[in-house]
Design a protein around this motif. Structure first.
Motif, PDB file in Angstrom:
ATOM      1  N   ILE A 308       0.814  -1.218   0.000  1.00  0.00           N
ATOM      2  CA  ILE A 308       0.000   0.000   0.000  1.00  0.00           C
ATOM      3  C   ILE A 308       0.850   1.273   0.000  1.00  0.00           C
ATOM      4  CG2 ILE A 308      -1.970  -1.119   1.093  1.00  0.00           C
ATOM      5  CD1 ILE A 308      -1.108   0.019   3.752  1.00  0.00           C
ATOM      6  N   LEU A 341      -5.664  -6.715   3.024  1.00  0.00           N
ATOM      7  CA  LEU A 341      -6.870  -6.011   2.598  1.00  0.00           C
ATOM      8  C   LEU A 341      -7.888  -6.994   2.029  1.00  0.00           C
ATOM      9  CD1 LEU A 341      -5.318  -3.020   0.590  1.00  0.00           C
ATOM     10  CD2 LEU A 341      -5.898  -3.096   3.011  1.00  0.00           C
ATOM     11  N   PRO A 347      -5.348  -0.640  -3.049  1.00  0.00           N
ATOM     12  CA  PRO A 347      -4.588   0.352  -2.264  1.00  0.00           C
ATOM     13  C   PRO A 347      -4.910   1.791  -2.632  1.00  0.00           C
ATOM     14  CG  PRO A 347      -3.163  -1.452  -2.934  1.00  0.00           C
ATOM     15  CD  PRO A 347      -4.468  -1.666  -3.637  1.00  0.00           C
ATOM     16  N   LEU A 350      -7.430   3.700  -0.458  1.00  0.00           N
ATOM     17  CA  LEU A 350      -7.126   4.066   0.916  1.00  0.00           C
ATOM     18  C   LEU A 350      -6.889   5.567   1.035  1.00  0.00           C
ATOM     19  CD1 LEU A 350      -4.678   1.170   1.904  1.00  0.00           C
ATOM     20  CD2 LEU A 350      -7.140   1.321   2.309  1.00  0.00           C
ATOM     21  N   LYS A 351      -7.347   6.124   2.122  1.00  0.00           N
ATOM     22  CA  LYS A 351      -7.158   7.547   2.389  1.00  0.00           C
ATOM     23  C   LYS A 351      -5.862   7.757   3.160  1.00  0.00           C
ATOM     24  CE  LYS A 351      -9.303  11.491   4.738  1.00  0.00           C
ATOM     25  NZ  LYS A 351     -10.446  11.941   5.575  1.00  0.00           N
ATOM     26  N   ARG A 352      -5.085   8.754   2.729  1.00  0.00           N
ATOM     27  CA  ARG A 352      -3.822   9.076   3.402  1.00  0.00           C
ATOM     28  C   ARG A 352      -4.032  10.256   4.355  1.00  0.00           C
ATOM     29  NH1 ARG A 352       0.718   8.756  -1.476  1.00  0.00           N
ATOM     30  NH2 ARG A 352       0.363   6.551  -2.014  1.00  0.00           N
ATOM     31  N   LEU A 376      -2.732   5.201   6.605  1.00  0.00           N
ATOM     32  CA  LEU A 376      -3.610   4.818   5.514  1.00  0.00           C
ATOM     33  C   LEU A 376      -4.835   4.116   6.082  1.00  0.00           C
ATOM     34  CD1 LEU A 376      -0.518   4.653   4.289  1.00  0.00           C
ATOM     35  CD2 LEU A 376      -1.780   3.964   2.279  1.00  0.00           C
ATOM     36  N   SER A 377      -5.997   4.568   5.674  1.00  0.00           N
ATOM     37  CA  SER A 377      -7.235   4.044   6.247  1.00  0.00           C
ATOM     38  C   SER A 377      -8.305   3.929   5.180  1.00  0.00           C
ATOM     39  CB  SER A 377      -7.717   4.954   7.380  1.00  0.00           C
ATOM     40  OG  SER A 377      -7.985   6.259   6.885  1.00  0.00           O
ATOM     41  N   TYR A 378      -9.306   3.154   5.535  1.00  0.00           N
ATOM     42  CA  TYR A 378     -10.500   3.060   4.686  1.00  0.00           C
ATOM     43  C   TYR A 378     -11.711   3.054   5.601  1.00  0.00           C
ATOM     44  CZ  TYR A 378     -13.783   1.641   1.078  1.00  0.00           C
ATOM     45  OH  TYR A 378     -14.837   1.611   0.201  1.00  0.00           O
ATOM     46  N   ASP A 382      -7.988   1.902  10.290  1.00  0.00           N
ATOM     47  CA  ASP A 382      -6.609   2.240   9.942  1.00  0.00           C
ATOM     48  C   ASP A 382      -5.864   0.952   9.593  1.00  0.00           C
ATOM     49  OD1 ASP A 382      -7.136   4.875  10.497  1.00  0.00           O
ATOM     50  OD2 ASP A 382      -6.236   4.834  12.493  1.00  0.00           O
ATOM     51  N   TYR A 383      -5.221   0.942   8.444  1.00  0.00           N
ATOM     52  CA  TYR A 383      -4.510  -0.257   8.002  1.00  0.00           C
ATOM     53  C   TYR A 383      -3.014  -0.190   8.280  1.00  0.00           C
ATOM     54  CZ  TYR A 383      -8.576  -2.273   5.690  1.00  0.00           C
ATOM     55  OH  TYR A 383      -9.796  -2.840   5.442  1.00  0.00           O
TER      56      TYR A 383
END
Length: 458
Positions: A308, A341, A347, A350-352, A376-378, A382-383
């Motif tokens: 990611i 994921l 990837p 995903l929001k930064r 990085l999250s969705y 948070d991933y």
């Protein structure tokens, strides 16, 4: 006229169909999460064995009865005692009468007798393969001097591992209202035990022959874990399964903590409070095994490890001051980042979220300096979070640094106070000189007249 009506009707139908088609197609576009999973048990947990990412959780912090899964903690303390040199795997232990006290007549047993001598390793096999209760007390007594002292140590170790919903009353898992734990705590204990190679070797054994002892012929042990062997029941074996421990009582239901390996991936599962149900074909199903198998298949089939972030990604330009050459430095990830994921989540979706430790950094900046971090999250998950480093080195301008130092010096409170005091002293001195000078001028004239006075003429 008829043609016009036909055209109007056709147009209306086409418009209606186009409106209806949009919502029908929408669900196919939704696919950023794994298919919904529901486990038939009081509590369940599925965790990635490498990263600790939770893929599934149900009542994972509820306090429940663990039954013989308790023996994972018992084995952990024994193996830690081996590692510390307190005992060895080949040490022979002679069974005492006190070690056999308080055990249920119908509990799991390897029929180990008072006065029988057996090695630590074979006692562990008896405990973890066929869930022998007496083996727990024999080993606990050897490690801590008494079973009670060993149980006290079990609770201490649970607290050290961060188990917030656990309390042990015995080393076996025999039912007691005050003997409980949670799916999450079992995961913490099991993860720690899995760090001992001997633990996984023993737990993953489907069958073993324990050599004859002074009071017994050789014992052939068959695992209680249906995922590893069909010796006790058929229809449950799972080739990817690796251990670990079963447990069941009428109060606890059917419980299982297990792990599985597929390729480079590993998963750890916990199922508590499952049932044994009757199927339509007249057969019975022990759901601690069937639900664990479903969890593993769901985890392997619907999630994959994806990159990611890479070190080469330019995340953000960070403003730089005190440099005459550049006014920013590029921040990049400290390392490549992978995350587990859902297969349908890319990837790029995903929001930064960038957090800079300083809005503006001052030169000089060295390549590799930590500038902040990016998460990085969705949606609400948070991933990954990784540090952000300076991509280049930036030199500082001596003149700009000097100006800043001068400015900083005079902006200090103590310096400002001293300057104010000096200014007041100057003003006081100036006022004093002005006042004294006027007085001298005035009195000087009077003294002059007195010196030239010649008296009154008569």
């Amino acid at each position: 006229m008829k043609m016009k009506r036909f055209a109007s009707v056709f147009f209306i139908l086409a418009l209606v169909l186009s409106l209806v088609a949009v919502p029908l197609a929408a669900p196919a576009e939704e696919g950023d999460s794994a298919p919904v999973m529901e486990v038939a048990a009081k509590a369940a947990l599925l965790v990635d064995g490498d990263t600790g990412e939770v893929l599934y959780a149900k009542n994972e912090h509820d306090e429940l009865y663990p039954a013989s899964i308790t023996k994972v903690m018992t084995a952990l303390l024994v193996l830690e005692a081996v590692d510390s040199g307190k005992l060895s795997m080949d040490e022979q232990i002679t069974v005492t009468a006190t070690a056999l006290e308080g055990l249920a007549d119908d509990g799991s047993s390897a029929n180990i007798k008072e006065g029988e001598t057996m090695s630590v390793e074979n006692l562990l096999y008896c405990m973890l393969v066929v869930s022998a209760n007496e083996a727990c007390n024999i080993l606990g007594e050897r490690v801590s001097g008494s079973v009670d002292a060993f149980v006290e140590r079990m609770n201490q170790r649970a607290e050290e591992l961060g188990c917030a919903n656990t309390h042990f009353v015995n080393a076996t898992g025999l039912h007691d209202p005050k003997h409980y734990t949670s799916a999450w705590d079992i995961y913490l204990i099991t993860k720690e035990a899995m760090g001992h190679p001997d633990f996984m070797t023993i737990c993953n054994t489907a069958q073993i022959t324990v050599p004859a002892t002074n009071l017994s012929e050789a014992r052939v042990l068959h695992t209680t874990n249906y995922l590893l062997s069909n010796w006790r029941a058929i229809g449950y074996t799972y080739s990817a399964a690796r251990g670990i421990k079963t447990g069941s009582t009428s109060d606890a239901g059917y419980c299982l903590v297990s792990s599985a390996v597929e390729g480079s991936r590993s998963l750890i599962s916990v199922v508590l409070g499952a049932e044994r149900v009757s199927l339509t074909d007249g057969k019975t199903q022990t759901q601690s095994f069937s639900e664990t198998k479903r969890l593993f298949e769901w985890g392997f089939n619907n999630f994959s490890r994806k990159t990611i972030l890479t070190q080469a990604d330019m995340i953000q330009e960070v403003p730089v001051s005190l440099s005459k050459d550049v006014n920013y430095v590029v921040a990049h990830p400290a390392s490549d980042v992978e995350a587990l994921l859902p297969n349908s989540l890319e990837p790029e979706s995903l929001k930064r979220r960038v957090t800079l430790y300083q809005d503006t950094v001052e030169a000089p900046v060295e390549k590799g300096d930590v500038l902040g971090e990016v998460t990085l999250s969705y949606e609400d998950r948070d991933y990954a979070t990784v540090k952000l480093l300076a991509y280049d080195s930036i030199e500082a301008s001596r003149l700009l640094v000097l100006q800043k130092n001068v400015k900083d010096f005079f902006s200090k409170t103590i310096v400002k106070v001293i300057l104010v005091i000096l200014l007041l002293l100057v003003l006081l001195l100036a006022g004093w000189k002005l006042t004294v000078g006027r007085r001298r001028y005035r009195y000087g004239r009077k003294v002059g007249r007195g010196r030239n006075y010649r008296g009154r003429r008569r």
